[in-house]
Design a protein around this motif. Structure first.
Motif, PDB file in Angstrom:
ATOM      1  N   GLN A  31       0.796  -1.219   0.000  1.00 32.84           N
ATOM      2  CA  GLN A  31       0.000   0.000   0.000  1.00 32.84           C
ATOM      3  C   GLN A  31       0.828   1.268   0.000  1.00 32.84           C
ATOM      4  OE1 GLN A  31      -3.286  -0.191   2.609  1.00 32.84           O
ATOM      5  NE2 GLN A  31      -3.872  -2.177   1.828  1.00 32.84           N
ATOM      6  N   ASP A  32       1.950   1.300   0.689  1.00 31.93           N
ATOM      7  CA  ASP A  32       2.723   2.530   0.743  1.00 31.93           C
ATOM      8  C   ASP A  32       4.155   2.260   1.175  1.00 31.93           C
ATOM      9  OD1 ASP A  32       3.680   5.131   1.052  1.00 31.93           O
ATOM     10  OD2 ASP A  32       1.701   5.874   1.630  1.00 31.93           O
ATOM     11  N   ALA A  55       6.791   4.193   0.868  1.00 31.24           N
ATOM     12  CA  ALA A  55       7.442   5.340   1.497  1.00 31.24           C
ATOM     13  C   ALA A  55       7.076   5.416   2.979  1.00 31.24           C
ATOM     14  CB  ALA A  55       7.041   6.627   0.783  1.00 31.24           C
ATOM     15  N   LEU A  56       5.791   5.159   3.281  1.00 32.41           N
ATOM     16  CA  LEU A  56       5.353   5.201   4.672  1.00 32.41           C
ATOM     17  C   LEU A  56       6.059   4.112   5.475  1.00 32.41           C
ATOM     18  CD1 LEU A  56       3.538   6.365   6.867  1.00 32.41           C
ATOM     19  CD2 LEU A  56       1.672   4.934   6.045  1.00 32.41           C
ATOM     20  N   ALA A  57       6.137   2.906   4.908  1.00 28.00           N
ATOM     21  CA  ALA A  57       6.797   1.807   5.617  1.00 28.00           C
ATOM     22  C   ALA A  57       8.262   2.134   5.874  1.00 28.00           C
ATOM     23  CB  ALA A  57       6.666   0.513   4.818  1.00 28.00           C
ATOM     24  N   SER A  58       8.919   2.711   4.893  1.00 28.29           N
ATOM     25  CA  SER A  58      10.338   3.004   5.098  1.00 28.29           C
ATOM     26  C   SER A  58      10.516   4.137   6.101  1.00 28.29           C
ATOM     27  CB  SER A  58      11.011   3.277   3.753  1.00 28.29           C
ATOM     28  OG  SER A  58      11.423   4.592   3.646  1.00 28.29           O
ATOM     29  N   SER A  59       9.514   5.005   6.246  1.00 28.05           N
ATOM     30  CA  SER A  59       9.638   6.115   7.198  1.00 28.05           C
ATOM     31  C   SER A  59       9.735   5.610   8.629  1.00 28.05           C
ATOM     32  CB  SER A  59       8.478   7.101   7.062  1.00 28.05           C
ATOM     33  OG  SER A  59       7.334   6.646   7.747  1.00 28.05           O
ATOM     34  N   PHE A  60       9.137   4.467   8.950  1.00 29.96           N
ATOM     35  CA  PHE A  60       9.319   3.951  10.313  1.00 29.96           C
ATOM     36  C   PHE A  60      10.328   2.798  10.359  1.00 29.96           C
ATOM     37  CE2 PHE A  60       4.939   2.531   9.089  1.00 29.96           C
ATOM     38  CZ  PHE A  60       5.192   1.186   8.916  1.00 29.96           C
ATOM     39  N   VAL A  77      11.318   0.310   7.956  1.00 32.99           N
ATOM     40  CA  VAL A  77      11.292  -0.957   7.223  1.00 32.99           C
ATOM     41  C   VAL A  77      12.260  -0.876   6.034  1.00 32.99           C
ATOM     42  CG1 VAL A  77       9.887  -2.525   5.833  1.00 32.99           C
ATOM     43  CG2 VAL A  77       8.915  -1.447   7.863  1.00 32.99           C
ATOM     44  N   PHE A 112       4.369  12.726   7.003  1.00 33.67           N
ATOM     45  CA  PHE A 112       4.123  13.132   5.624  1.00 33.67           C
ATOM     46  C   PHE A 112       3.173  14.315   5.553  1.00 33.67           C
ATOM     47  CE2 PHE A 112       5.806   9.004   5.530  1.00 33.67           C
ATOM     48  CZ  PHE A 112       6.316   8.750   4.281  1.00 33.67           C
ATOM     49  N   HIS A 160       8.276  -1.674  14.050  1.00 31.71           N
ATOM     50  CA  HIS A 160       9.194  -2.553  13.331  1.00 31.71           C
ATOM     51  C   HIS A 160      10.637  -2.498  13.848  1.00 31.71           C
ATOM     52  CE1 HIS A 160      10.413  -4.874   9.810  1.00 31.71           C
ATOM     53  NE2 HIS A 160      11.452  -4.070   9.724  1.00 31.71           N
TER      54      HIS A 160
END
Ligand SMILES: Nc1ncnc2c1ncn2[C@@H]1O[C@H](COP(=O)(O)OP(=O)(O)O)[C@@H](O)[C@H]1O
Ligand SMILES: [Mg+2]
Lengths: 314, 273
Positions: free
Chosen positions: A187-188, A190-195, A197, B99, B119
């Protein structure tokens, strides 16, 4: 809990005891069942790449790679069959990781087109590298332990157990944090990598697992027919794996197995139509997609879907 | 988990910069979106970056968080260079961004969003997660309780099990911040946290940002709501057309001629004057 383990027990009994008892005498039926089980197993991998948001049309390539690994190891080096399967799975998975790293940066139709070309490129490599693959004449008379009068039964049981274990593994992935990370990527990214991943590592993990399923499946099919050619897996096969997932349903891990069984069986049943077989098959596919956009398994989930929607409205 | 215990002993704003932005420049083809910007962020302060639309604020945040690579320049976190590291590594080192646009995962509940955002706190590896190792199980328990604590802290406690897509806009902005907090940042970059909020929601969100700072987290935010910025920030950096045009206390910025000029043509009260 009790009723669900009862259902699972009944399903296993059906697949592993009843089906072989009923069909064992018909080599045609057994062939169809073996193919469906192996194709379902290979589709499981494609289903996993769906879960990270990529439509993968390269599973045929990894079937071919797994098939050649098995063919070469078994016929030239006399490697035992279980080691061949393992080597095919691991080899395809490693190659998948290597290829996946660059191509998984692409998404949408670009990724799909690239994977489709990968299937075709693999076929061409198999055709040209005659020293290794035997070129167009392929590799024949591959020795396997599945000989004699019970060979169909043994192969069926082997393929069915493999399909069950594969489905269990994918079910497990989907229902743990791994599956949630995969769906987050879908789904996203960029969002996952922001926290925190590592998006590219998880993408490669999912794709590499997929290729491993492809390699094992290719190895099994090769042992079944005891031969392999550059055309043993083509773009059509790669597309079919994707369609099995679509028609079975992307919402459930049972989708790939069901889709493979219904579509492969369906195609065989249309054989009497002769020249019109593929046309009829395509027409039925289009209809099925229109009527059941969420796959066959959406037929048995109406209650749960309603509950979800209600929860979302309130 | 001790995610949310205020670290009072550290709350003294030390003169030590926690984040140093040095001569950052980002070119997109012919366009210089960020042009030689430098500033320091002090420990435990709330620093606002202001500037007209298109000034390069979001790009600046992306460069700091590792979502984009700067053309030239460096970013240091506690003296360690972050430049060139991918976003997930920068997040692990302690700089996490939210964001400008509202981003969520469809089908996940609010709690699931914040749980998955833990995570980086995972003690179990992928194999352990697959096999259901004791570590994976204790991770799951820790994440759940920490996530629910964070949601409570941000005033979303009652909405934990709501599907995120059914939450109103103001709560979604807070959910974005909750996810960022789950990564336990040292420095939190908030891109327009109050965008689209009504005055009441903004008031609550301002309190929320103060509360986050009181946890010992340094906050850098981009914001258009000048009233909120003036009330909330310790210091302000003003940018226009990719360049830094002023830096100082809210009072200094309010009276800075270059800042007023950059906002010319806008309502006076946008600057809160
Ligand atoms: N990926 C990109 N490619 C090209 N131009 C971009 C890109 N991202 C931002 N820009 C341009 O850079 C300028 C600054 O954008 P942005 O940082 O989003 O401004 P702000 O957040 O201050 O409104 C704008 O002119 C924008 O169009
Ligand atoms: Mg912006």
């Amino acid at each position: 809990m009790k009723s669900s383990s009862l259902k699972i027990g009944l399903a296993l009994f059906l697949v592993l005891v009843i089906v072989p008892l009923v069909f064992r005498s018909s080599s045609y039926s057994m062939t169809v069942l073996i193919n469906a089980a192996i194709l379902g197993f290979m589709s499981l991998g494609v289903w996993l790449t769906f879960s990270i948001g990529r439509i993968n049309i390269s599973q045929g390539a990894f079937g071919l790679i797994g098939g050649y690994i098995t063919a070469i190891l078994a016929s030239r080096f006399g490697v035992p069959f279980w080691l061949c399967i393992l080597a095919s799975g691991v080899g395809a998975a490693l190659l998948g990781a290597l290829i996946g790293l660059p191509i998984l940066r692409l998404r949408g139709v670009y990724f799909s087109m690239l994977t489709l070309s990968l299937t075709e490129a693999t076929r061409l490599v198999a055709l040209t590298a005659t020293g290794v693959t035997g070129g167009a004449s392929g590799i024949l008379n591959i020795p396997t332990p599945f000989q004699g009068e019970n060979s169909y039964l043994e192969l069926y049981l082997f393929a069915a157990v493999l399909l069950i274990l594969g489905t269990l593994a994918v079910w497990r992935i989907t229902n743990t944090r791994l599956g949630r990370v995969f769906r987050a990527l879908q789904q996203d990214e960029a969002l996952a990598s922001s926290f925190g991943v590592n998006v590219s590592a998880y993408r490669v993990l999912a794709f590499s697992l997929c290729c491993g399923f492809g390699g094992v499946g290719g190895s099994m099919l090769t042992m079944f027919v005891q031969s392999i050619y550059p055309t043993s897996f083509t773009v059509t096969d790669s597309t079919n794996f994707m369609l099995y997932c679509f028609l079975g349903g992307l919402g459930s891990v049972f989708g790939p197995a069901l889709g493979a069984l219904v579509l492969f069986l369906g195609f065989q049943l249309l054989a009497p139509l002769g020249a019109y077989q593929t046309l009829a098959y395509a027409a039925i596919m289009i209809l099925a997609m229109l009527v059941l956009p969420n796959g066959l398994l959406s037929l048995r989930l109406p209650k749960r879907t309603h509950a979800l929607e209600k929860a979302n409205v309130s | 988990m001790t995610t949310l215990e205020p670290q009072m002993q550290n709350l003294e704003r030390t003169g030590m910069p926690v984040l140093e932005v040095k001569n950052l420049t980002k070119r997109f083809g012919g366009l210089v979106a960020v042009n030689d910007i430098s500033f320091n962020v002090l420990n435990h302060e709330i620093l606002a970056v202001i500037g007209p639309n298109g000034a390069g604020k979001s790009t600046l945040f992306k460069l700091i968080a590792g979502a984009e690579t700067p053309t030239t320049g460096t970013v240091l976190l506690e003296g360690q260079p972050l430049t060139g590291k991918p976003q997930h590594v920068v997040a692990r080192l302690g700089v996490v961004r939210t964001f400008q646009e509202t981003t969520i995962f469809k089908e996940m509940t609010a709690l699931e969003h914040v749980m998955i955002a833990h995570h980086l706190q995972s003690k179990a590896g992928n194999w352990g997660i697959f096999a259901g190792s004791p570590r994976a199980k204790s991770d799951e328990i820790d994440f759940r309780s920490s996530a629910s604590q964070i949601l409570g802290f941000l005033g979303l406690g009652a909405l934990q099990s709501e599907a995120a897509r059914s939450l109103p806009h103001g709560h979604l902005r807070a959910l974005g911040i909750a996810m960022a907090l789950a990564a336990k940042p040292k420095v939190l970059l908030l891109d327009e946290p109050f965008a689209g909020m009504n005055p009441d929601e903004t008031d609550r969100a301002v309190q929320m940002v103060r509360g986050i700072r009181d946890l010992g987290i340094t906050v850098v935010l981009v914001e258009h709501d000048m009233r909120a910025v003036m009330r909330l920030s310790d210091r302000i950096v003003a940018v226009s057309f990719g360049k830094k045009i002023a830096e100082g206390s809210p009072l200094e910025i309010q009276n800075d001629e270059r800042v007023i000029e950059a906002y010319l043509g806008k309502e006076d009260d946008e600057l809160g004057v």
